[in-house]
Write an enzyme that holds these catalytic residues in place. Structure first.
Site, mmCIF file in Angstrom:
data_model
loop_
_atom_site.group_PDB
_atom_site.id
_atom_site.type_symbol
_atom_site.label_atom_id
_atom_site.label_comp_id
_atom_site.label_asym_id
_atom_site.label_seq_id
_atom_site.Cartn_x
_atom_site.Cartn_y
_atom_site.Cartn_z
ATOM 1 N N GLN A 99 -3.631 2.331 -2.443
ATOM 2 C CA GLN A 99 -4.812 2.478 -1.334
ATOM 3 C C GLN A 99 -4.814 3.327 0.122
ATOM 4 O O GLN A 99 -3.467 3.226 0.114
ATOM 5 C CB GLN A 99 -5.906 1.400 -0.281
ATOM 6 C CG GLN A 99 -6.984 1.542 0.599
ATOM 7 C CD GLN A 99 -7.513 0.416 0.157
ATOM 8 O OE1 GLN A 99 -7.057 -0.657 0.162
ATOM 9 N NE2 GLN A 99 -8.726 0.481 1.354
ATOM 10 N N SER A 103 0.974 -1.436 -3.522
ATOM 11 C CA SER A 103 0.689 -2.461 -2.811
ATOM 12 C C SER A 103 -0.911 -2.449 -4.439
ATOM 13 O O SER A 103 -0.776 -3.126 -5.704
ATOM 14 C CB SER A 103 -0.571 -1.737 -1.903
ATOM 15 O OG SER A 103 -1.052 -2.471 -1.562
ATOM 16 N N LEU A 104 -2.108 -1.998 -4.492
ATOM 17 C CA LEU A 104 -3.499 -2.152 -5.661
ATOM 18 C C LEU A 104 -2.779 -1.336 -6.625
ATOM 19 O O LEU A 104 -3.182 -1.774 -7.754
ATOM 20 C CB LEU A 104 -4.285 -0.817 -4.442
ATOM 21 C CG LEU A 104 -5.107 -0.206 -6.086
ATOM 22 C CD1 LEU A 104 -6.479 -1.769 -6.695
ATOM 23 C CD2 LEU A 104 -6.385 0.831 -5.287
ATOM 24 N N ARG A 131 -10.771 -7.697 -4.616
ATOM 25 C CA ARG A 131 -9.538 -7.709 -3.828
ATOM 26 C C ARG A 131 -9.628 -7.096 -2.850
ATOM 27 O O ARG A 131 -9.329 -7.366 -1.423
ATOM 28 C CB ARG A 131 -8.305 -7.402 -4.659
ATOM 29 C CG ARG A 131 -7.010 -6.244 -4.118
ATOM 30 C CD ARG A 131 -5.708 -5.949 -4.939
ATOM 31 N NE ARG A 131 -4.396 -6.051 -4.192
ATOM 32 C CZ ARG A 131 -4.123 -5.229 -3.549
ATOM 33 N NH1 ARG A 131 -5.107 -3.997 -3.308
ATOM 34 N NH2 ARG A 131 -3.091 -5.262 -3.164
ATOM 35 N N HIS A 157 -1.353 -6.705 3.570
ATOM 36 C CA HIS A 157 0.080 -7.392 3.195
ATOM 37 C C HIS A 157 0.872 -8.165 5.018
ATOM 38 O O HIS A 157 2.063 -7.932 4.958
ATOM 39 C CB HIS A 157 1.196 -6.114 3.145
ATOM 40 C CG HIS A 157 0.689 -5.765 1.830
ATOM 41 N ND1 HIS A 157 1.058 -6.294 0.928
ATOM 42 C CD2 HIS A 157 0.266 -4.336 1.485
ATOM 43 C CE1 HIS A 157 0.289 -5.250 -0.019
ATOM 44 N NE2 HIS A 157 0.059 -4.068 0.324
ATOM 45 N N GLN A 171 1.657 -10.674 -3.206
ATOM 46 C CA GLN A 171 1.341 -9.545 -2.745
ATOM 47 C C GLN A 171 0.578 -8.863 -1.681
ATOM 48 O O GLN A 171 0.453 -8.068 -0.588
ATOM 49 C CB GLN A 171 1.644 -8.605 -3.754
ATOM 50 C CG GLN A 171 0.946 -7.264 -3.194
ATOM 51 C CD GLN A 171 0.022 -5.935 -3.678
ATOM 52 O OE1 GLN A 171 -0.556 -6.698 -3.874
ATOM 53 N NE2 GLN A 171 0.056 -5.376 -5.277
#
Length: 308
Positions: free
Chosen positions: A10, A92-93, A117, A201, A250
């Site tokens: 992202q 991440s994503l 998510r 996060h 995560q």
């Protein structure tokens, strides 16, 4: 040695992402059509025609995932063999796209997961006013010191360790204000508030992590057919149960991107491919190793020059 594949997260989104690929390649068009049908709404319209809507967390996440998969499917038609990749890693994503590329996750399952998510992270952001701050020029130790300062006023922790001088902290707004106020006293060149929905996060996202953990239990994950580097440990992981747990963890845990890239470089992998959207990861990698090579596939025009 074959290339590693790096998948963006992202922040890489932009209005119109993926449209040039869909106009040029039927397989990309089919991928977006499949996404629209799977999600039950027009993701393509949300990404291409709805202005700032593409920046909403619950649109950006499935939009980036779909764009990256569409690009990789085009490159497969041009001779790319995903099973021959040296490794797959996503920021991440981007881990979800990396798992798709590594043969661990079906496209429809990954799409539904990243939509949930995004929705869960958007909801958590609205429940706890929070954000993220980039500490330009800071190292990990300095970031942790500043996060501890911020934590005196609320949730605050290190969120991303991306590259030397590129560290991000995340948390509640009052905590981040303390971080910003004291950053220069800790030798940070500049503290920049990121334009994000919330404190990703960090423990601000705990409700999202719990929702995602439940959804992950319903999805089949296979062992990756190529090396898969995860964000939570910064190293390779093969066991599907461990991958499932780390995908949930995560959401609140720091992204150890620099560690994962140093692991890859230490294995002799210094040539990578970054499909779009964007070219964020190439820039980050140059801060880690200026000699590493990243081939971009950010635009459909670049596909003409693609070599497997």
């Amino acid at each position: 040695m074959s290339r590693g594949i790096l998948l963006p997260g992202q922040g890489a989104q932009f209005e119109g992402m993926g449209r040039d690929w869909c106009e040029a390649f039927p397989v990309a068009r089919d991928t977006f059509a499949e996404a629209d049908e799977t999600l039950g709404f027009s993701l393509s319209s949300a990404c291409w025609e709805s202005g700032d809507e593409v920046n909403r967390t619950d649109v950006a996440q499935p939009g980036i995932f779909t764009t990256s998969v569409a690009i990789l499917r085009v490159l497969e038609e041009k001779g790319l063999v995903l099973a021959d990749a040296a490794l797959c890693a996503g920021l991440s994503l981007g881990e979800y796209t990396a798992l798709w590329a590594a043969g661990s996750l079906e496209f429809a399952d990954g799409l539904r997961l990243v939509r949930l998510r995004g929705e869960a992270m958007q909801a958590a952001s609205e429940a706890i006013p929070s954000s993220m701050v980039s500490l330009m020029g800071a190292d990990e130790a300095t970031a942790r010191e500043l996060a501890a300062v911020g934590a005196e006023a609320g949730i605050c922790s290190v969120a991303n360790i991306n590259a030397p001088g590129q560290v991000i902290v995340s948390g509640e707004l009052a905590a981040l204000e303390r971080v910003e106020a004291q950053a220069r006293d800790h030798g940070v060149r500049r503290a920049r508030r990121l334009v994000v929905a919330g404190g990703f996060h960090s423990e601000c996202m705990r409700p999202a992590a719990e929702r995602l953990a439940v959804a992950l239990e319903e999805v089949e994950l296979r062992a990756p057919r190529v090396t898969f580097l995860n964000n939570v440990s910064g190293g390779p992981v093969e066991d599907p149960a461990t991958i499932r747990q780390q995908l949930a963890d995560q959401v609140c845990a720091p992204v150890l991107w620099e560690k994962s890239m140093r692991w890859a470089l230490g294995q002799g992998v210094n040539h990578f491919l970054e499909p779009g959207p964007g070219q964020v990861l190439a820039g980050i990698l140059r801060k880690i190793d200026a000699d590493a090579r990243v081939d971009s596939a950010a635009t459909a025009a670049e596909a003409a020059d693609f070599t497997p």
